[in-house]
Design a protein around this motif. Sequence first.
Motif, PDB file in Angstrom:
ATOM      1  N   PRO A   1       0.722  -1.010  -0.056  1.00 20.01           N
ATOM      2  CA  PRO A   1       0.167   0.110   0.060  1.00 20.01           C
ATOM      3  C   PRO A   1       1.022   1.279   0.071  1.00 20.01           C
ATOM      4  CG  PRO A   1      -0.865  -1.804   1.404  1.00 20.01           C
ATOM      5  CD  PRO A   1       0.364  -2.103   1.053  1.00 20.01           C
ATOM      6  N   GLY A   2       2.111   1.231   0.223  1.00 21.61           N
ATOM      7  CA  GLY A   2       3.079   2.415   0.334  1.00 21.61           C
ATOM      8  C   GLY A   2       3.556   2.668  -1.182  1.00 21.61           C
ATOM      9  N   ILE A   3       3.075   1.687  -2.180  1.00 21.37           N
ATOM     10  CA  ILE A   3       3.616   2.140  -3.523  1.00 21.37           C
ATOM     11  C   ILE A   3       2.580   3.237  -4.027  1.00 21.37           C
ATOM     12  CG2 ILE A   3       3.895   1.622  -5.760  1.00 21.37           C
ATOM     13  CD1 ILE A   3       4.570  -1.308  -5.098  1.00 21.37           C
ATOM     14  N   THR A   4       3.409   4.320  -4.665  1.00 22.22           N
ATOM     15  CA  THR A   4       2.499   5.393  -4.933  1.00 22.22           C
ATOM     16  C   THR A   4       2.734   5.795  -6.292  1.00 22.22           C
ATOM     17  OG1 THR A   4       4.475   7.007  -4.684  1.00 22.22           O
ATOM     18  CG2 THR A   4       2.841   6.783  -2.760  1.00 22.22           C
ATOM     19  N   ALA A   5       3.234   4.943  -7.083  1.00 18.36           N
ATOM     20  CA  ALA A   5       3.548   4.953  -8.587  1.00 18.36           C
ATOM     21  C   ALA A   5       2.288   4.421  -9.339  1.00 18.36           C
ATOM     22  CB  ALA A   5       4.977   4.360  -8.973  1.00 18.36           C
ATOM     23  N   PRO A   6       1.723   5.070 -10.433  1.00 19.08           N
ATOM     24  CA  PRO A   6       0.859   4.242 -11.231  1.00 19.08           C
ATOM     25  C   PRO A   6       1.534   2.923 -11.455  1.00 19.08           C
ATOM     26  CG  PRO A   6       1.386   6.390 -12.021  1.00 19.08           C
ATOM     27  CD  PRO A   6       2.161   6.141 -11.043  1.00 19.08           C
ATOM     28  N   THR A   7       0.400   1.825 -11.436  1.00 20.71           N
ATOM     29  CA  THR A   7       1.083   0.646 -11.543  1.00 20.71           C
ATOM     30  C   THR A   7       0.065  -0.340 -12.346  1.00 20.71           C
ATOM     31  OG1 THR A   7       2.037   0.623  -9.389  1.00 20.71           O
ATOM     32  CG2 THR A   7       1.342  -1.588 -10.314  1.00 20.71           C
ATOM     33  N   LEU A   8       0.716  -1.075 -13.134  1.00 23.52           N
ATOM     34  CA  LEU A   8      -0.178  -2.091 -13.965  1.00 23.52           C
ATOM     35  C   LEU A   8       0.322  -3.515 -13.477  1.00 23.52           C
ATOM     36  CD1 LEU A   8      -2.203  -2.845 -16.463  1.00 23.52           C
ATOM     37  CD2 LEU A   8       0.039  -2.503 -17.791  1.00 23.52           C
ATOM     38  N   VAL A   9      -0.528  -4.102 -13.438  1.00 24.10           N
ATOM     39  CA  VAL A   9      -0.350  -5.699 -13.128  1.00 24.10           C
ATOM     40  C   VAL A   9      -0.624  -6.733 -14.083  1.00 24.10           C
ATOM     41  CG1 VAL A   9      -0.256  -7.503 -11.423  1.00 24.10           C
ATOM     42  CG2 VAL A   9      -0.387  -5.080 -10.438  1.00 24.10           C
ATOM     43  N   LEU A  10       0.155  -7.384 -14.576  1.00 20.86           N
ATOM     44  CA  LEU A  10      -0.342  -8.293 -15.686  1.00 20.86           C
ATOM     45  C   LEU A  10      -0.017  -9.941 -15.149  1.00 20.86           C
ATOM     46  CD1 LEU A  10       1.364  -6.642 -18.711  1.00 20.86           C
ATOM     47  CD2 LEU A  10      -0.943  -6.334 -18.044  1.00 20.86           C
ATOM     48  N   ALA A  11      -0.964 -10.598 -15.589  1.00 17.05           N
ATOM     49  CA  ALA A  11      -0.741 -11.867 -15.314  1.00 17.05           C
ATOM     50  C   ALA A  11      -1.095 -12.948 -16.609  1.00 17.05           C
ATOM     51  CB  ALA A  11      -1.870 -12.237 -14.173  1.00 17.05           C
ATOM     52  N   GLY A  12      -0.539 -13.921 -16.834  1.00 19.33           N
ATOM     53  CA  GLY A  12      -0.642 -14.847 -17.849  1.00 19.33           C
ATOM     54  C   GLY A  12      -1.757 -15.844 -17.504  1.00 19.33           C
ATOM     55  N   GLU A  13      -2.741 -15.997 -18.087  1.00 22.62           N
ATOM     56  CA  GLU A  13      -3.839 -16.895 -17.858  1.00 22.62           C
ATOM     57  C   GLU A  13      -3.507 -18.311 -17.555  1.00 22.62           C
ATOM     58  OE1 GLU A  13      -8.274 -18.200 -20.241  1.00 22.62           O
ATOM     59  OE2 GLU A  13      -6.291 -17.969 -21.043  1.00 22.62           O
ATOM     60  N   GLN A  14      -2.265 -18.797 -18.327  1.00 20.92           N
ATOM     61  CA  GLN A  14      -1.908 -19.959 -18.279  1.00 20.92           C
ATOM     62  C   GLN A  14      -0.527 -20.143 -17.298  1.00 20.92           C
ATOM     63  OE1 GLN A  14      -1.629 -21.975 -22.095  1.00 20.92           O
ATOM     64  NE2 GLN A  14      -3.622 -21.547 -22.624  1.00 20.92           N
ATOM     65  N   ASP A  15      -0.199 -19.168 -16.598  1.00 17.51           N
ATOM     66  CA  ASP A  15       0.940 -19.015 -15.789  1.00 17.51           C
ATOM     67  C   ASP A  15       0.753 -19.921 -14.644  1.00 17.51           C
ATOM     68  OD1 ASP A  15       3.193 -18.436 -14.432  1.00 17.51           O
ATOM     69  OD2 ASP A  15       2.984 -16.502 -14.495  1.00 17.51           O
ATOM     70  N   ILE A  16       1.516 -20.859 -14.637  1.00 20.04           N
ATOM     71  CA  ILE A  16       1.480 -21.960 -13.652  1.00 20.04           C
ATOM     72  C   ILE A  16       2.794 -21.584 -12.337  1.00 20.04           C
ATOM     73  CG2 ILE A  16       0.402 -23.897 -14.776  1.00 20.04           C
ATOM     74  CD1 ILE A  16       3.187 -25.264 -15.202  1.00 20.04           C
ATOM     75  N   ALA A  17       3.743 -20.820 -12.751  1.00 19.11           N
ATOM     76  CA  ALA A  17       4.724 -20.355 -12.077  1.00 19.11           C
ATOM     77  C   ALA A  17       4.156 -19.373 -10.874  1.00 19.11           C
ATOM     78  CB  ALA A  17       6.027 -19.702 -12.666  1.00 19.11           C
ATOM     79  N   THR A  18       3.617 -18.221 -11.418  1.00 20.03           N
ATOM     80  CA  THR A  18       2.945 -17.121 -10.790  1.00 20.03           C
ATOM     81  C   THR A  18       1.527 -17.022 -11.332  1.00 20.03           C
ATOM     82  OG1 THR A  18       3.890 -15.552 -12.237  1.00 20.03           O
ATOM     83  CG2 THR A  18       5.011 -16.027 -10.046  1.00 20.03           C
ATOM     84  N   PRO A  19       0.583 -17.806 -10.748  1.00 14.76           N
ATOM     85  CA  PRO A  19      -0.763 -17.849 -11.407  1.00 14.76           C
ATOM     86  C   PRO A  19      -1.442 -16.577 -11.027  1.00 14.76           C
ATOM     87  CG  PRO A  19      -0.362 -19.903  -9.956  1.00 14.76           C
ATOM     88  CD  PRO A  19       0.901 -18.842  -9.951  1.00 14.76           C
ATOM     89  N   PRO A  20      -2.402 -16.179 -11.793  1.00 15.88           N
ATOM     90  CA  PRO A  20      -3.222 -14.798 -11.753  1.00 15.88           C
ATOM     91  C   PRO A  20      -3.595 -14.664 -10.201  1.00 15.88           C
ATOM     92  CG  PRO A  20      -3.763 -15.859 -13.821  1.00 15.88           C
ATOM     93  CD  PRO A  20      -2.935 -16.962 -13.043  1.00 15.88           C
ATOM     94  N   ARG A  21      -3.715 -15.606  -9.520  1.00 16.17           N
ATOM     95  CA  ARG A  21      -4.260 -15.242  -8.077  1.00 16.17           C
ATOM     96  C   ARG A  21      -3.281 -14.569  -7.335  1.00 16.17           C
ATOM     97  NH1 ARG A  21      -1.707 -19.308  -5.152  1.00 16.17           N
ATOM     98  NH2 ARG A  21      -1.260 -21.127  -6.535  1.00 16.17           N
ATOM     99  N   LEU A  22      -1.977 -14.974  -7.678  1.00 17.12           N
ATOM    100  CA  LEU A  22      -0.745 -14.139  -6.910  1.00 17.12           C
ATOM    101  C   LEU A  22      -0.887 -12.732  -7.240  1.00 17.12           C
ATOM    102  CD1 LEU A  22       1.937 -16.710  -6.871  1.00 17.12           C
ATOM    103  CD2 LEU A  22       0.093 -16.253  -5.208  1.00 17.12           C
ATOM    104  N   GLY A  23      -1.009 -12.474  -8.546  1.00 17.07           N
ATOM    105  CA  GLY A  23      -1.001 -10.999  -9.338  1.00 17.07           C
ATOM    106  C   GLY A  23      -2.324 -10.248  -8.693  1.00 17.07           C
TER     107      GLY A  23
END
Length: 272
Positions: free
Chosen positions: A202-224
């Motif tokens: 919550p301390g990040i103030t920069a505009p942020t875009l978080v992208l997740a791959g639908e088929q990503d099994i290493a860092t699944p969308p739930r983590l993003g």
Amino acid sequence: MGEYVEANGTTIWTESRGEGPAVLLIAGLGDPAEAWQAQLDGLSDRYRVIAFDNRGAGQTPLPDGPMSVATMADDAAELLRGFRVDSAHVAGFSGGSAIAQELALRHPAAVRSLVLMGTWARADAYFTAMTRSWHWLVTEAPDERAMLEAFFLWIYSPRAHADGTVQRLIEESLAFPYPQSAAAFRRQLESFQQHDALDRLPGITAPTLVLAGEQDIATPPRLGRLVAGAIPGSCFEVLAGEAHQPLQESSDGFNARVHAFWHEVDGGTPPP
């Protein structure tokens, strides 16, 4: 153009090209600056694009002493100062996204905006078990090719395995003149395993875009989604059909999306 830059007590190999707003690209576990080749080639007509080898990857040596995500974030901040860049659009994938989070928290003035691809903020049981298996994979695989074949199962989509992309990347990795040692791989991995920024995001103030791959099994969308939910005002998107590294598999689409985001942050017309 490649050059060494002294930063934070070590010598970091960098690639820089183009002119315009500064963009800093931070690679993930084991990856050199060349992992961003499609962005160095595809975005340098509009931006000053800077990529670099993290500690222990590519042509940047692995210094003695403790290693952490925070240390690598400080490396990135000093690197920007070395290039006389006050503030940059920062994009990181995988382990590089963890470094980017810490950079935004520790050096907020250096971060104009933030793109986090294939990211997480706190390891869960699945992530911990997966990365623990990578520890023995890098030393117990019969050879480097076998290690890459197994490791890339976590990284690239079934499409990339079927269309020859993965085989091409394996051949390029085997031909790369600066291979990462098993010891460096494990030390980087240990740093990323310990990354925990969830309560501080919550301390990040920069505009942020978080992208997740639908088929990503290493860092699944739930983590993003957890990361995006913790950063005020951030945007979260799931890329259909993509896995952990669409910046390589679908570089044109990835480049278009981050350009639209940066253009909007810099005061341009937002994308439809």
